[in-house]
Design a protein around this motif. Sequence first.
Motif, PDB file in Angstrom:
ATOM      1  N   GLN A 293      50.501-109.847  94.042  1.00 52.22           N
ATOM      2  CA  GLN A 293      50.100-109.631  95.422  1.00 52.22           C
ATOM      3  C   GLN A 293      48.633-109.208  95.506  1.00 52.22           C
ATOM      4  OE1 GLN A 293      52.073-106.532  98.079  1.00 52.22           O
ATOM      5  NE2 GLN A 293      52.769-108.456  98.941  1.00 52.22           N
ATOM      6  N   ALA A 294      48.215-108.381  94.566  1.00 52.68           N
ATOM      7  CA  ALA A 294      46.815-107.950  94.543  1.00 52.68           C
ATOM      8  C   ALA A 294      45.905-109.159  94.384  1.00 52.68           C
ATOM      9  CB  ALA A 294      46.596-106.960  93.402  1.00 52.68           C
ATOM     10  N   ALA A 295      46.315-110.125  93.560  1.00 52.44           N
ATOM     11  CA  ALA A 295      45.505-111.314  93.351  1.00 52.44           C
ATOM     12  C   ALA A 295      45.407-112.125  94.642  1.00 52.44           C
ATOM     13  CB  ALA A 295      46.112-112.173  92.242  1.00 52.44           C
ATOM     14  N   LEU A 296      46.504-112.188  95.395  1.00 52.97           N
ATOM     15  CA  LEU A 296      46.476-112.922  96.659  1.00 52.97           C
ATOM     16  C   LEU A 296      45.548-112.239  97.664  1.00 52.97           C
ATOM     17  CD1 LEU A 296      50.249-113.877  96.997  1.00 52.97           C
ATOM     18  CD2 LEU A 296      48.353-115.414  96.519  1.00 52.97           C
ATOM     19  N   ILE A 297      45.586-110.901  97.696  1.00 52.12           N
ATOM     20  CA  ILE A 297      44.688-110.173  98.586  1.00 52.12           C
ATOM     21  C   ILE A 297      43.244-110.399  98.130  1.00 52.12           C
ATOM     22  CG2 ILE A 297      44.033-107.887  99.431  1.00 52.12           C
ATOM     23  CD1 ILE A 297      46.992-107.066  99.040  1.00 52.12           C
ATOM     24  N   GLY A 298      43.064-110.412  96.792  1.00 46.84           N
ATOM     25  CA  GLY A 298      41.730-110.668  96.243  1.00 46.84           C
ATOM     26  C   GLY A 298      41.182-112.014  96.691  1.00 46.84           C
ATOM     27  N   MET A 299      42.068-112.988  96.876  1.00 45.91           N
ATOM     28  CA  MET A 299      41.618-114.281  97.358  1.00 45.91           C
ATOM     29  C   MET A 299      41.098-114.178  98.786  1.00 45.91           C
ATOM     30  SD  MET A 299      44.609-116.390  95.551  1.00 45.91           S
ATOM     31  CE  MET A 299      44.574-117.839  96.542  1.00 45.91           C
ATOM     32  N   GLY A 300      41.667-113.258  99.557  1.00 43.51           N
ATOM     33  CA  GLY A 300      41.147-112.996 100.892  1.00 43.51           C
ATOM     34  C   GLY A 300      39.731-112.455 100.821  1.00 43.51           C
ATOM     35  N   VAL A 301      39.504-111.529  99.884  1.00 45.50           N
ATOM     36  CA  VAL A 301      38.161-110.976  99.692  1.00 45.50           C
ATOM     37  C   VAL A 301      37.196-112.099  99.299  1.00 45.50           C
ATOM     38  CG1 VAL A 301      36.775-109.328  98.380  1.00 45.50           C
ATOM     39  CG2 VAL A 301      39.129-108.760  98.989  1.00 45.50           C
ATOM     40  N   LEU A 302      37.682-112.975  98.418  1.00 43.94           N
ATOM     41  CA  LEU A 302      36.871-114.090  97.950  1.00 43.94           C
ATOM     42  C   LEU A 302      36.456-114.994  99.120  1.00 43.94           C
ATOM     43  CD1 LEU A 302      35.914-115.070  95.204  1.00 43.94           C
ATOM     44  CD2 LEU A 302      37.923-116.533  95.089  1.00 43.94           C
ATOM     45  N   LEU A 303      37.401-115.272 100.014  1.00 49.59           N
ATOM     46  CA  LEU A 303      37.108-116.087 101.197  1.00 49.59           C
ATOM     47  C   LEU A 303      36.014-115.431 102.035  1.00 49.59           C
ATOM     48  CD1 LEU A 303      40.435-117.295 102.848  1.00 49.59           C
ATOM     49  CD2 LEU A 303      38.477-118.679 102.257  1.00 49.59           C
ATOM     50  N   PHE A 304      36.142-114.115 102.178  1.00 50.07           N
ATOM     51  CA  PHE A 304      35.182-113.336 102.948  1.00 50.07           C
ATOM     52  C   PHE A 304      33.790-113.472 102.338  1.00 50.07           C
ATOM     53  CE2 PHE A 304      33.497-109.361 104.679  1.00 50.07           C
ATOM     54  CZ  PHE A 304      34.076-109.351 105.938  1.00 50.07           C
ATOM     55  N   VAL A 305      33.725-113.322 101.011  1.00 46.46           N
ATOM     56  CA  VAL A 305      32.445-113.392 100.309  1.00 46.46           C
ATOM     57  C   VAL A 305      31.837-114.793 100.436  1.00 46.46           C
ATOM     58  CG1 VAL A 305      31.357-113.277  98.029  1.00 46.46           C
ATOM     59  CG2 VAL A 305      33.011-111.539  98.709  1.00 46.46           C
ATOM     60  N   ILE A 306      32.676-115.834 100.273  1.00 51.16           N
ATOM     61  CA  ILE A 306      32.171-117.199 100.387  1.00 51.16           C
ATOM     62  C   ILE A 306      31.587-117.439 101.776  1.00 51.16           C
ATOM     63  CG2 ILE A 306      32.847-119.629 100.450  1.00 51.16           C
ATOM     64  CD1 ILE A 306      34.963-118.987  98.338  1.00 51.16           C
ATOM     65  N   THR A 307      32.313-116.988 102.808  1.00 51.99           N
ATOM     66  CA  THR A 307      31.819-117.164 104.174  1.00 51.99           C
ATOM     67  C   THR A 307      30.478-116.467 104.360  1.00 51.99           C
ATOM     68  OG1 THR A 307      34.136-116.994 104.780  1.00 51.99           O
ATOM     69  CG2 THR A 307      32.564-117.088 106.571  1.00 51.99           C
ATOM     70  N   LEU A 308      30.386-115.226 103.855  1.00 50.26           N
ATOM     71  CA  LEU A 308      29.132-114.471 103.977  1.00 50.26           C
ATOM     72  C   LEU A 308      27.989-115.199 103.289  1.00 50.26           C
ATOM     73  CD1 LEU A 308      29.929-110.681 103.474  1.00 50.26           C
ATOM     74  CD2 LEU A 308      29.051-111.837 105.503  1.00 50.26           C
ATOM     75  N   LEU A 309      28.244-115.659 102.041  1.00 47.87           N
ATOM     76  CA  LEU A 309      27.198-116.327 101.267  1.00 47.87           C
ATOM     77  C   LEU A 309      26.709-117.566 101.987  1.00 47.87           C
ATOM     78  CD1 LEU A 309      28.418-116.147  97.550  1.00 47.87           C
ATOM     79  CD2 LEU A 309      26.488-114.962  98.624  1.00 47.87           C
ATOM     80  N   ILE A 310      27.643-118.385 102.460  1.00 46.32           N
ATOM     81  CA  ILE A 310      27.243-119.632 103.091  1.00 46.32           C
ATOM     82  C   ILE A 310      26.532-119.373 104.400  1.00 46.32           C
ATOM     83  CG2 ILE A 310      28.167-121.721 104.181  1.00 46.32           C
ATOM     84  CD1 ILE A 310      29.984-121.990 101.808  1.00 46.32           C
TER      85      ILE A 310
END
Lengths: 330, 365
Positions: A293-310
Amino acid sequence: MTLVDNEVRSGSVSLLAGESPPGRRTDSVFRSAAALAAGVVLLILGLILVTTTRNAWPAFAEEGLSFVTSSTWDVAGAAFGTLAFTYGTLVISAIALLIAVPVSIGVALFVTEMVPKRLRAGVVMLIDLLSSVPSVVFGLWGILVVAPAITGVYTNISSALSGVPVLRTVFSGAPISGRSFFTAGLILAIMITPIITSITRETFATVPRAQKDAAYALGATNWEMIRGSVLPFSRSGIVAGVLLGFGRAIGETIAVALVIGSSPQITQRLFSSGDALSAVIANQFGESTGTYQAALIGMGVLLFVITLLISAFARAIISRAERRIGAESV
Amino acid sequence: MNESRIARRGTSRVALTASAAALVLAISACGGGSSDKGSPTSTTAGTKLSAATLNGSGATFPQAFYETTIAKFQTVQPDVTVTYAGGGSGKGQTDLAAGLVDWAGSDSTVKPEDAAKFKTPFLYFPTVAAPITVSFNLSGVKSLRLTPEAVAGIFGGAVSKWNDPLITATNKGVSLPATDIVVVHRADGSGTTANFTKYLTKAAPTSWTLGTDKVVNWPAGQQAGNGNAGVAQIIESTQGSIGYVDFSDADFAGLKSAAIKNKDGKFVAASLSGASAAVAGATLNADLTYDPLDALGATSYAITAPTYMLISTTYGDAAKGNAVKGFVKYVLTDGQDLAGYSGFARLPAKILSAAIAQLKMVKVG
């Protein structure tokens, strides 16, 4: 902004010294209310980031860098690499933008420059209606109607391009059920078109009449006027629209989860099934526990970071472009 | 039976939509079910219970059964409101552990490391069992007999053509084409996947290498659907496909399913009676958990999945505690007659009586 504010304030102070003008209080109340609203949004955003990062921490700690660089997602073997999902997310968002941006700009130009005024409201309403369709409806339409119907089209495209290098690989593969990167991109394109259209349309509408007339006065055709006056003036508005569309595309969950095929793989073949970050979170969260579950939440963080970067990347491009225009006109 | 079949159709028609909607909302609205026909025949729940609301969440696999049972239970005990929000076995377990719900549904037993997280100790009550079918769509082929090794080979990717020797060996007289097998599995984390892969681990330990969990690392290029209804839909619309689907969805979609070689060496097709036989052939543990996968018995269907109701050992609120006990008892008695309606197999009497006896361990008030 602050300069103007100060001038106004000092003016009003000197005019009404000694009195307590009723407008003053309303003004300051409004000012703090607006600041509060802005602050709350930032606070919520910050809290979301902090909470998700904290909840995802066990996965980050356990996986380390391989959380982003590995493509092995094996729950039974406790290996949580998300590269294949990130790849899928970026690919389908790119497909969606490649299709939606030209169409949206075309629609927006059509609405602002070509449609007679009395028809405009109707056309605008129809396009906006498209954005109010719930994404699950797009998803169900995608799997029940589009995917079965489109496999034949995919087969034709791949046989037509079988002699062209590069494209031969990109559009190859036997599309089995029609659930693929490309179908997901296509559905997303339809979903983000109204957003990009409405933002760019608003921007096109703000181009000063004088600027357009100047182009016509120089003998420009309709297209030359658009290219010379409307598009350069609207550049930042277009980018803002594209960014909003991208934000919707990258975060879209249900429609993608239904049509992408849920088969994580990194491949150049766009007609193959893939998987995306948001889709995996939606599909697997319900039955997850612990590090999984932590890994799935981490994917949410990853999405957030990708959006910010782009988003930061796009803003950097636009500010550079605007500086260049500034330099040219001097 | 006819009527109930139609009712089932009504719910299944929206099953795909529902599975998609379940993605949108972790907490779905509690189902209504159609149960306003006639008065209750018997009231094994005994005395009238006082008003209480029992919230439940968990496995989606038995959700249709629980919803039917809840609707019937409320005609017997109108003052007790029972809800079941689905969300998955994992959610049911964490919700009960945190005290958010009064009962939970789960297809799997709680992992030892998670058991410590429960505020109050809990008990397992087996409720129903159901076969997981291996359904296929291959034109011209009406029936198929598969060994556990063949199933493991197909789903693990080692067997990729329909005329592979592993398949033809047990299907003499069936003309199998040299076409690719399209494997369909679940896209979402699922107890069905966990039970199916657990079966393969148990029955074909050398051929099956992907392990067992709610999501496994499937070979790339396979197809995946959301929920049982999603998998059934892909199989139905894809020539040359094969996938695992729960009995009721396979039945509703009209899919053909393979007969699976059981531990006694007999090929048995998926059926509710086959599932009941498998449950009877399984060993019941002290905590009332049991493993009907690859069970003994000539008529046992090899891929039979159990499901449990989890309740706490102590309920401080007497009304609530009595309502929980009353509801569990109802599920284990009158509720068993409703199992067949929603595609589930009733449990054998020896398990039911052990479960009813276990209710004494629940302290109320």
